[in-house]
Design a protein around this motif. Structure first.
Motif, PDB file in Angstrom:
ATOM      1  N   TYR A  20       0.817  -1.221   0.000  1.00  0.00           N
ATOM      2  CA  TYR A  20       0.000   0.000   0.000  1.00  0.00           C
ATOM      3  C   TYR A  20       0.849   1.269   0.000  1.00  0.00           C
ATOM      4  N   GLU A  21       2.110   1.173  -0.382  1.00  0.00           N
ATOM      5  CA  GLU A  21       3.030   2.309  -0.241  1.00  0.00           C
ATOM      6  C   GLU A  21       2.536   3.564  -0.934  1.00  0.00           C
ATOM      7  N   ASN A  22       1.854   3.404  -2.065  1.00  0.00           N
ATOM      8  CA  ASN A  22       1.404   4.584  -2.817  1.00  0.00           C
ATOM      9  C   ASN A  22       0.260   5.326  -2.126  1.00  0.00           C
ATOM     10  N   ALA A  23      -0.333   4.724  -1.098  1.00  0.00           N
ATOM     11  CA  ALA A  23      -1.474   5.359  -0.427  1.00  0.00           C
ATOM     12  C   ALA A  23      -1.213   5.602   1.054  1.00  0.00           C
ATOM     13  N   LEU A  24       0.062   5.572   1.473  1.00  0.00           N
ATOM     14  CA  LEU A  24       0.375   5.794   2.884  1.00  0.00           C
ATOM     15  C   LEU A  24      -0.008   7.213   3.308  1.00  0.00           C
ATOM     16  N   SER A  25      -0.560   7.315   4.491  1.00  0.00           N
ATOM     17  CA  SER A  25      -0.972   8.612   5.039  1.00  0.00           C
ATOM     18  C   SER A  25       0.111   9.158   5.959  1.00  0.00           C
ATOM     19  N   ASP A  26       0.231  10.482   6.020  1.00  0.00           N
ATOM     20  CA  ASP A  26       1.202  11.097   6.912  1.00  0.00           C
ATOM     21  C   ASP A  26       0.601  11.379   8.291  1.00  0.00           C
ATOM     22  N   LEU A  28      -0.881   9.797  11.601  1.00  0.00           N
ATOM     23  CA  LEU A  28      -0.911   8.519  12.302  1.00  0.00           C
ATOM     24  C   LEU A  28      -1.577   8.667  13.664  1.00  0.00           C
ATOM     25  N   PRO A  29      -2.496   7.762  14.005  1.00  0.00           N
ATOM     26  CA  PRO A  29      -3.058   7.766  15.360  1.00  0.00           C
ATOM     27  C   PRO A  29      -2.030   7.233  16.349  1.00  0.00           C
ATOM     28  N   PRO A  30      -2.232   7.457  17.639  1.00  0.00           N
ATOM     29  CA  PRO A  30      -1.273   6.970  18.640  1.00  0.00           C
ATOM     30  C   PRO A  30      -1.070   5.455  18.533  1.00  0.00           C
ATOM     31  N   GLY A  31       0.194   5.041  18.610  1.00  0.00           N
ATOM     32  CA  GLY A  31       0.504   3.625  18.592  1.00  0.00           C
ATOM     33  C   GLY A  31       0.578   3.009  17.214  1.00  0.00           C
ATOM     34  N   ALA A  32       0.369   3.814  16.163  1.00  0.00           N
ATOM     35  CA  ALA A  32       0.343   3.260  14.805  1.00  0.00           C
ATOM     36  C   ALA A  32       1.737   3.223  14.193  1.00  0.00           C
ATOM     37  N   LEU A  33       1.983   2.183  13.419  1.00  0.00           N
ATOM     38  CA  LEU A  33       3.214   2.077  12.631  1.00  0.00           C
ATOM     39  C   LEU A  33       3.060   2.798  11.313  1.00  0.00           C
ATOM     40  N   PHE A  34       1.923   2.579  10.670  1.00  0.00           N
ATOM     41  CA  PHE A  34       1.613   3.267   9.421  1.00  0.00           C
ATOM     42  C   PHE A  34       0.110   3.211   9.194  1.00  0.00           C
ATOM     43  N   ALA A  35      -0.343   4.078   8.325  1.00  0.00           N
ATOM     44  CA  ALA A  35      -1.759   4.128   7.989  1.00  0.00           C
ATOM     45  C   ALA A  35      -1.908   4.289   6.486  1.00  0.00           C
ATOM     46  N   VAL A  36      -2.980   3.711   5.959  1.00  0.00           N
ATOM     47  CA  VAL A  36      -3.273   3.761   4.527  1.00  0.00           C
ATOM     48  C   VAL A  36      -4.621   4.436   4.350  1.00  0.00           C
ATOM     49  N   LYS A  37      -4.677   5.399   3.449  1.00  0.00           N
ATOM     50  CA  LYS A  37      -5.925   6.119   3.196  1.00  0.00           C
ATOM     51  C   LYS A  37      -6.316   5.966   1.742  1.00  0.00           C
ATOM     52  N   ARG A  38      -7.404   5.246   1.499  1.00  0.00           N
ATOM     53  CA  ARG A  38      -7.966   5.129   0.162  1.00  0.00           C
ATOM     54  C   ARG A  38      -9.421   5.582   0.210  1.00  0.00           C
ATOM     55  N   PRO A  39     -10.019   5.909  -0.941  1.00  0.00           N
ATOM     56  CA  PRO A  39     -11.407   6.376  -0.923  1.00  0.00           C
ATOM     57  C   PRO A  39     -12.383   5.396  -0.284  1.00  0.00           C
ATOM     58  N   ASP A  40     -12.129   4.087  -0.434  1.00  0.00           N
ATOM     59  CA  ASP A  40     -13.079   3.087   0.047  1.00  0.00           C
ATOM     60  C   ASP A  40     -12.609   2.302   1.263  1.00  0.00           C
ATOM     61  N   VAL A  41     -11.394   2.566   1.738  1.00  0.00           N
ATOM     62  CA  VAL A  41     -10.893   1.827   2.891  1.00  0.00           C
ATOM     63  C   VAL A  41      -9.772   2.599   3.578  1.00  0.00           C
ATOM     64  N   THR A  42      -9.768   2.510   4.904  1.00  0.00           N
ATOM     65  CA  THR A  42      -8.665   3.032   5.706  1.00  0.00           C
ATOM     66  C   THR A  42      -8.064   1.855   6.463  1.00  0.00           C
ATOM     67  N   ILE A  43      -6.752   1.752   6.417  1.00  0.00           N
ATOM     68  CA  ILE A  43      -6.062   0.638   7.066  1.00  0.00           C
ATOM     69  C   ILE A  43      -5.056   1.223   8.049  1.00  0.00           C
ATOM     70  N   THR A  44      -5.110   0.768   9.291  1.00  0.00           N
ATOM     71  CA  THR A  44      -4.178   1.244  10.306  1.00  0.00           C
ATOM     72  C   THR A  44      -3.465   0.049  10.923  1.00  0.00           C
ATOM     73  N   ALA A  45      -2.151   0.046  10.836  1.00  0.00           N
ATOM     74  CA  ALA A  45      -1.333  -1.024  11.414  1.00  0.00           C
ATOM     75  C   ALA A  45      -0.700  -0.515  12.693  1.00  0.00           C
ATOM     76  N   TYR A  46      -0.877  -1.261  13.782  1.00  0.00           N
ATOM     77  CA  TYR A  46      -0.386  -0.845  15.089  1.00  0.00           C
ATOM     78  C   TYR A  46       0.856  -1.644  15.499  1.00  0.00           C
ATOM     79  N   ARG A  47       1.621  -1.065  16.433  1.00  0.00           N
ATOM     80  CA  ARG A  47       2.836  -1.721  16.900  1.00  0.00           C
ATOM     81  C   ARG A  47       2.550  -3.077  17.535  1.00  0.00           C
ATOM     82  N   SER A  48       1.356  -3.263  18.046  1.00  0.00           N
ATOM     83  CA  SER A  48       0.960  -4.529  18.654  1.00  0.00           C
ATOM     84  C   SER A  48       0.809  -5.648  17.628  1.00  0.00           C
TER      85      SER A  48
END
Length: 311
Positions: A20-26, A28-48
């Motif tokens: 998802y590198e082309n859609a990475l968001s700048d 980040l919510p607390p505890g997140a490693l990275f976040a992806v923002k697309r029109p139809d989906v948001t993906i948040t990956a956490y350190r856990s």
């Protein structure tokens, strides 16, 4: 809104981020490693290791990875290795490249240039002899740059020495200056080529991507879609090499203009010859003249003052 959660190990997290590198968001919510923002989906990956999928396509996107959670790492690695490296994929895309010059030179401004090269013009731009400007002498830059500028859309931002010194005295680090200048230059070029949208925007890396966007947090207009910060990016896509040549060409023009103002040729770099030139300016035109043509916080200023006092 649909929510789906999967648990990922480090290898799967790396695979998700790469996919998802082309859609990475700048942002980040607390505890997140990275976040992806697309029109139809948001993906948040956490350190856990938890990965949260939200939005209309959450179930569809999560399903793509659910089978990977317990997969044998060796099998997963074999599947991932079938995809070409990111650099190889980017090289063939219609892309904007961005690069800067002048950051290590005592005299002269910082110049950032961005150039757009459509995939159908990649071969034509390369045929002009385009490569990293640091590998070309000034004569080659002056010959090649005008040809690029006639062929490829481009934008340039010049940070004058006077403005540079004001920013530096305010406490702004040079890395932030470069981030602001790159973003503003990219914004100008994105607007200029609209409605065309580049498939990638490639910045010759001076910061990690997340740090780059943190410096831009207070900017009104931020170019963040499909942005990649890559080391030695001029070898990744010809658009970056083209931008580096344009930036060097404009820098040389600015150095010639400043040389006419001071009354003698100003040397590039920050070595002993620069100290002597700065001392000559102080003797002939006064220390205040350096404000308009030099980066005053460099050690060269102190050395030049000492030289000027001895003579």
């Amino acid at each position: 809104m649909s929510n789906y959660v999967i648990q990922a190990d480090q290898q799967l997290l790396a695979a998700l981020r790469a996919h998802y590198e082309n859609a990475l968001s700048d942002r980040l919510p607390p505890g997140a490693l990275f976040a992806v923002k697309r029109p139809d989906v948001t993906i948040t990956a956490y350190r856990s290791g938890k990965v949260l999928f939200q939005g209309k396509a959450a179930e569809q996107e999560a399903a793509k990875w659910m089978g990977e959670q317990g997969a044998d790492p060796a099998k997963r690695q074999r599947r991932e290795s079938t995809s070409p490296p990111l650099e190889h994929r980017l090289a063939k895309l219609s892309a904007i490249g961005s690069d800067e010059v002048g950051t290590g030179d005592y005299f002269g401004p910082i110049v950032v240039a961005a150039a757009y090269v459509d995939r159908s013009h990649i071969a034509n731009i390369a045929a002009l002899g385009v490569r990293d400007s640091k590998q070309l002498n000034d004569e080659a830059i002056k010959r090649i740059a005008p040809a690029i500028m006639k062929t490829a859309p481009y934008a340039v931002t010049v940070l004058t020495n006077a403005e540079y010194n004001r920013w530096q005295r305010s406490g702004m680090p040079q890395t932030k200056m470069k981030a602001l200048l790159h973003n503003r230059t990219l914004a100008k070029l994105v607007d200029a080529i609209a409605p065309i949208e580049p498939e990638a925007i490639i910045i010759d890396q001076f910061l990690e991507r997340d740090s780059y966007f943190r410096y831009l947090a207070e900017e009104d207009c931020i170019v963040h879609e499909r942005v990649h910060c890559l080391p030695k990016a001029e070898s990744v896509h010809v658009a970056v090499a083209a931008a580096s040549i344009i930036a060097r060409y404009v820098f040389l023009e600015e150095m010639e203009r400043l040389s006419r103002t001071t009354g003698f040729p100003l040397p590039k770099g920050a070595g002993a010859v620069v100290d002597e030139a700065a001392a000559r300016i102080i003797r002939l035109r006064g220390e205040e003249m350096l404000e308009t043509c030099a980066k005053l916080h460099f050690a060269n200023t102190k050395k030049a003052l000492a030289i000027a006092k001895r003579r």
